[in-house]
Motif scaffolding. Structure first.
Motif, PDB file in Angstrom:
ATOM      1  N   GLY A 156       0.814  -1.216   0.000  1.00  0.00           N
ATOM      2  CA  GLY A 156       0.000   0.000   0.000  1.00  0.00           C
ATOM      3  C   GLY A 156       0.842   1.258   0.000  1.00  0.00           C
ATOM      4  O   GLY A 156       2.068   1.218   0.178  1.00  0.00           O
ATOM      5  N   ILE A 183     -12.064  -6.484   0.871  1.00  0.00           N
ATOM      6  CA  ILE A 183     -11.543  -7.841   0.749  1.00  0.00           C
ATOM      7  C   ILE A 183     -10.376  -7.836  -0.237  1.00  0.00           C
ATOM      8  O   ILE A 183     -10.455  -7.240  -1.302  1.00  0.00           O
ATOM      9  CB  ILE A 183     -12.662  -8.779   0.252  1.00  0.00           C
ATOM     10  N   THR A 211      -1.229  -6.922  -4.384  1.00  0.00           N
ATOM     11  CA  THR A 211      -0.276  -6.273  -5.294  1.00  0.00           C
ATOM     12  C   THR A 211      -0.963  -5.687  -6.527  1.00  0.00           C
ATOM     13  O   THR A 211      -0.304  -5.336  -7.499  1.00  0.00           O
ATOM     14  CB  THR A 211       0.807  -7.266  -5.764  1.00  0.00           C
ATOM     15  N   GLY A 212      -2.265  -5.622  -6.528  1.00  0.00           N
ATOM     16  CA  GLY A 212      -2.989  -5.047  -7.670  1.00  0.00           C
ATOM     17  C   GLY A 212      -3.371  -6.057  -8.719  1.00  0.00           C
ATOM     18  O   GLY A 212      -3.895  -5.707  -9.771  1.00  0.00           O
ATOM     19  N   MET A 213      -3.099  -7.322  -8.447  1.00  0.00           N
ATOM     20  CA  MET A 213      -3.282  -8.335  -9.469  1.00  0.00           C
ATOM     21  C   MET A 213      -4.725  -8.798  -9.629  1.00  0.00           C
ATOM     22  O   MET A 213      -5.132  -9.204 -10.707  1.00  0.00           O
ATOM     23  CB  MET A 213      -2.394  -9.523  -9.138  1.00  0.00           C
ATOM     24  N   CYS A 214      -5.508  -8.778  -8.544  1.00  0.00           N
ATOM     25  CA  CYS A 214      -6.822  -9.422  -8.649  1.00  0.00           C
ATOM     26  C   CYS A 214      -7.985  -8.445  -8.775  1.00  0.00           C
ATOM     27  O   CYS A 214      -9.018  -8.790  -9.319  1.00  0.00           O
ATOM     28  CB  CYS A 214      -7.038 -10.400  -7.498  1.00  0.00           C
ATOM     29  N   GLY A 215      -7.832  -7.241  -8.269  1.00  0.00           N
ATOM     30  CA  GLY A 215      -8.917  -6.275  -8.410  1.00  0.00           C
ATOM     31  C   GLY A 215     -10.092  -6.525  -7.487  1.00  0.00           C
ATOM     32  O   GLY A 215     -11.122  -5.868  -7.604  1.00  0.00           O
ATOM     33  N   GLY A 216      -9.964  -7.463  -6.566  1.00  0.00           N
ATOM     34  CA  GLY A 216     -11.047  -7.754  -5.634  1.00  0.00           C
ATOM     35  C   GLY A 216     -11.322  -6.596  -4.688  1.00  0.00           C
ATOM     36  O   GLY A 216     -12.436  -6.407  -4.221  1.00  0.00           O
ATOM     37  N   ARG A 247     -11.489  -3.482  -5.263  1.00  0.00           N
ATOM     38  CA  ARG A 247     -11.800  -2.225  -5.941  1.00  0.00           C
ATOM     39  C   ARG A 247     -12.842  -1.414  -5.158  1.00  0.00           C
ATOM     40  O   ARG A 247     -13.798  -1.951  -4.618  1.00  0.00           O
ATOM     41  CB  ARG A 247     -12.212  -2.447  -7.391  1.00  0.00           C
ATOM     42  N   ASP A 260     -14.760   2.704  -5.055  1.00  0.00           N
ATOM     43  CA  ASP A 260     -15.138   3.836  -5.887  1.00  0.00           C
ATOM     44  C   ASP A 260     -14.765   5.110  -5.133  1.00  0.00           C
ATOM     45  O   ASP A 260     -15.280   5.374  -4.051  1.00  0.00           O
ATOM     46  CB  ASP A 260     -16.650   3.744  -6.155  1.00  0.00           C
ATOM     47  N   THR A 264     -12.789   3.952 -10.292  1.00  0.00           N
ATOM     48  CA  THR A 264     -12.466   2.701  -9.622  1.00  0.00           C
ATOM     49  C   THR A 264     -10.990   2.706  -9.234  1.00  0.00           C
ATOM     50  O   THR A 264     -10.122   2.981 -10.056  1.00  0.00           O
ATOM     51  CB  THR A 264     -12.766   1.508 -10.550  1.00  0.00           C
ATOM     52  N   PHE A 277      -7.924   0.518  -6.827  1.00  0.00           N
ATOM     53  CA  PHE A 277      -7.611  -0.707  -6.104  1.00  0.00           C
ATOM     54  C   PHE A 277      -7.003  -0.297  -4.761  1.00  0.00           C
ATOM     55  O   PHE A 277      -5.939   0.326  -4.720  1.00  0.00           O
ATOM     56  CB  PHE A 277      -6.598  -1.555  -6.881  1.00  0.00           C
ATOM     57  N   CYS A 331      -5.457  -1.886  -2.544  1.00  0.00           N
ATOM     58  CA  CYS A 331      -4.162  -2.476  -2.177  1.00  0.00           C
ATOM     59  C   CYS A 331      -2.976  -1.715  -2.746  1.00  0.00           C
ATOM     60  O   CYS A 331      -1.929  -1.674  -2.122  1.00  0.00           O
ATOM     61  CB  CYS A 331      -4.109  -3.945  -2.574  1.00  0.00           C
ATOM     62  N   VAL A 332      -3.119  -1.134  -3.930  1.00  0.00           N
ATOM     63  CA  VAL A 332      -1.982  -0.417  -4.518  1.00  0.00           C
ATOM     64  C   VAL A 332      -2.198   1.088  -4.600  1.00  0.00           C
ATOM     65  O   VAL A 332      -1.260   1.866  -4.478  1.00  0.00           O
ATOM     66  CB  VAL A 332      -1.590  -0.962  -5.921  1.00  0.00           C
TER      67      VAL A 332
END
Lengths: 279, 472
Positions: free
Chosen positions: A90, A212, A217-222, A224, A226, A231, A233, A235-236
């Motif tokens: 983060g 959640i 690392t920005g890989m999954c987008g879970g 996200r 607003d 949108t 992320f 986490c990053v």
């Protein structure tokens, strides 16, 4: 592997674990978090780094045990080791260099506010903290925050400090004036209430979001969220954002995605504990 | 075993052998591997089909330049020891490539026997030899190369990084791989499902690299735990193969409803985190009755087939072009069809629909027709006005691609990027910074495992040259 060097119960469902993670202890900055995986088959869960001891090479994780994964984690004892810790993740908190900061912590969020207050204190920015809990036993990190400035404690039932919500105390402080920025971390309804309050005072407000996450690392987008119609992320791009732009309804809604899974996992877990299968 | 000499005519008479596979109806409900591998007899027969071209075109079709006729000749002679030595000398991860390469557009597309009839099943033979090598690893151990005293860091333990690391270790350099996740393999463990590439295979490939001296440190995020410049200070050279890990969403209304996943998240939950085994594994995944997967690549096929295995009644591929333009590997499309995956061609999503609790209930779509060819040469789809319709579904998986993850590059502004955020590298993998090389998806954008491996192999070669020049 990351050995647990101390374990402290802070409130009825909040536990602090000090864990070996030398590199992270050396470089983490306020606002950053780690993703931990307790053991094989365990979930990856994000946890804020509440404090650090660079000399001992340890970080402090403050865990609210609400589900199976967090219960498993706080059931660990000193000397046992956490399998994986990744971080620090983060973006660091944007700390002001001058002015006066109001730090608001609700429940376990108080532990997240702590490193922010530490960072401000190091920059010689005066900090006033407002922290709250249901009742006296739910208030955490009071002593640590007192070392960094004035603290106002609020409890819902008035059993300690001021009776009422953190927003009541915050309102008085904002009315008195002189606050440059507000940092608020806690349950979604609390952060929403704080941002509604500070909006009326026109005071910039930073919140730390806890959606959640899986990889961090920005890989999954879970994760996200607003923010101002865009949108992001958490986490990053976060986890901290301008509270006046965050869509808290969406955050609360997405946090409920796995509620039935969490419940079934917990029921099964409790059942196993009672009949001793987990032993 | 010594094979009888066979005449060219007999050789040409042998038909391409079929890969034994799990029954389609059965496998659509389990995560065990679909392809079962050649038994010895089929492998020997198939190997004899290779006519040992003097100027083998198949090798030109291979991004890592495996000497294909040579290893196949050893198989035909029953000398698996030498077949394995030959293959492993060219390819660090044959157990992986034998399973996931799009052979039909690479080596097998060039095979001379494909002109009249079917090409030699190069991929199946590669898999056969790789699996034999796992079983007989002890007899294949190589003496370590003489140490050069040079230290190389590899960022990312995916196909590009693992390949580069293997090649660099062969050159005698001391290699450390930094992996962000808790397990090495990158897309091989978080993305490609167990039924196509068992984790065990990836583990064995990784183990072989470790035995060859490669160090792997997991849970290290370059860009966070260490910056690229910190690595540059500690190592003589660096290879970046951190992948294209940033999912692209459709940017349509309703995309944040509960039940909309990026393919990365959906597959990571199921593969890396073993959500198919929930609650024995702690990570959950939503189980859909009707799952709509957007996209036409391998990741889309993997997602749709995963949804089916998780118990979906209907698992659908929604693709805005036609079957012909689908980038997925032919075998995956074929297997998906066998397993009952439905295909909606010339359809594009317009909006995700949800109920009052914000759970996905459907996908509003529009029909498309093919227009003029675009820059990529593919005919671009154009919406047909007024053709909107609603497709009922409770899970939407977005598999329309990934972008470059800026986590690492943001901490090193000196590193030159293209306008899409991918690292600029020349044909040898060299970036704008001396001693820093890159390859795989972080350079190419989303591509394939084998292209990433080809990049890793070439970059390792140029890192070797760079380190030699640095000494001299």
């Amino acid at each position: 592997m990351h050995r647990i060097v101390s374990k402290t119960r802070l409130s009825p469902n909040v536990t602090r674990l000090d864990v070996e993670a030398r590199r992270i202890a050396e470089i983490r900055q306020p606002g950053q978090f780690v993703i931990i995986r307790r053991a094989p088959k365990a979930e990856r869960i994000p946890l804020t780094i509440a404090d650090t001891n660079p000399v001992a090479g340890t970080i402090s994780l403050v865990i609210q045990s609400v589900g199976k994964s967090t219960q498993d984690l706080v059931a660990m004892e000193v000397g046992q080791a956490i399998q994986d810790i990744s971080g620090p993740l983060g973006m660091p908190t944007e700390l002001i260099e001058s002015g006066r900061a109001l730090c608001i912590g609700g429940g376990v969020g108080t532990a997240v506010v702590h490193p922010i207050a530490q960072g401000l204190h190091q920059r010689e920015v005066p900090v006033i903290s407002v922290i709250g809990g249901r009742s006296k036993e739910w208030v955490i990190f009071e002593e640590e925050l007192r070392r960094l400035g004035e603290v106002v404690v609020c409890t819902d039932d008035g059993s300690y400090g001021r009776k009422g919500f953190v927003t009541d105390a915050a309102k008085d402080i904002l009315t008195a004036g002189g606050i440059t920025i507000v940092y608020a971390v806690g349950p979604v309804p609390m952060m929403r209430a704080v941002t509604n309050l500070t909006r009326s005072f026109g005071v910039h407000t930073v919140v730390s979001l806890n959606p959640i996450m899986v990889d961090g690392t920005g890989m999954c987008g879970g994760c996200r969220v607003d923010v101002g119609g865009e949108t992001k992320f958490a986490c990053v791009d976060g986890p901290e954002f301008d509270g006046h732009k965050v869509n808290f309804d969406l955050l609360a809604d997405r946090l409920s995605t796995y509620r039935t899974h969490e419940q079934s996992s917990l029921d099964r877990h409790d059942h196993n504990c009672r009949i001793g299968l987990g032993k | 075993m010594i094979q009888m000499k066979i005449s060219p005519k007999e050789r040409l008479a042998i038909q391409r052998q079929l890969m034994p596979e799990q029954d389609a109806l059965e496998r659509a409900h389990n995560f065990a591997e679909v392809n079962l591998g050649f038994p010895e007899q089929l492998a020997l027969l198939e190997a004899q089909r290779c006519i040992q071209c003097k100027d083998p075109k198949c090798v030109n079709g291979c991004p890592v330049r495996v000497n294909i006729p040579r290893f196949i000749k050893f198989v035909a002679e029953g000398n698996l020891q030498e077949a394995a030595r030959s293959l492993l000398g060219d390819n660090a991860l044959p157990g992986v490539t034998g399973r996931v390469c799009p052979q039909e557009t690479q080596c097998e597309a060039e095979c001379i026997r494909g002109l009249k009839g079917k090409p030699v099943a190069i991929g199946y033979l590669e898999r056969y030899v790789a699996d034999w090598a796992f079983q007989n690893a002890n007899g294949l151990k190589q003496a370590p190369a003489a140490p050069t005293g040079k230290k190389v860091a590899v960022v990312g333990a995916g196909p590009a990084g693992l390949t580069a690391a293997g090649e660099l270790a062969k050159q005698g350099h001391s290699v450390t791989i930094y992996e962000a996740l808790h397990q090495p393999g990158g897309v091989l463990v978080y993305g490609i499902p167990e039924f196509r590439l068992p984790k065990k295979i990836v583990d064995l490939e990784v183990q072989r690299l470790q035995e060859a001296g490669v160090e792997i440190e997991c849970n290290v995020v370059i860009g966070r735990t260490y910056t690229l410049n910190e690595l540059r200070a500690k190592f003589d050279a660096i290879f970046i193969g951190n992948g294209a890990g940033l999912p692209v969403f459709m940017n349509v209304p309703g995309e944040n409803f509960k039940g909309v996943y990026s393919a990365n998240e959906y597959l990571t939950r199921v593969n890396l985190m073993a959500a198919y085994d929930f609650p024995q594994a702690d990570t959950p995944v939503l189980i859909g009755k009707r799952v709509a997967v957007l996209g036409g690549g391998n990741v889309a096929m993997d997602s749709a087939r995963t949804a089916k295995r998780l118990g979906a009644d209907a698992s659908m591929i929604i693709y805005r072009r036609t079957r012909k333009e689908m980038p997925a590997r032919a075998e995956e499309v074929h297997h998906a069809e066998q397993e009952g995956i439905q295909f909606e061609f010339l359809v594009a999503p317009v909006e995700v629909l949800g109920n009052d609790k914000k759970w996905v209930t459907g996908l509003k779509c529009i029909r498309m027709q093919l227009g003029e060819p675009d820059a990529s040469g593919r005919r671009s789809p154009v919406p047909i006005p007024g053709s909107e319709f609603v497709l009922d579904c409770d899970i939407v998986v977005v598999a329309i691609g990934t972008r470059a993850n800026p986590l690492l590059t943001a901490t090193c502004p000196e590193l030159k990027l293209n306008k899409r955020g991918n690292i600029e590298a020349d044909e040898n993998g060299m970036t704008s910074l001396p001693g820093v090389f890159a390859g795989g998806d972080i350079v190419r954008g989303a591509a394939t495992v084998i292209l990433a491996m080809g990049d890793g192999k070439r970059a390792a070669q140029s890192i070797g040259d760079y380190l030699k020049a640095k000494v001299g």
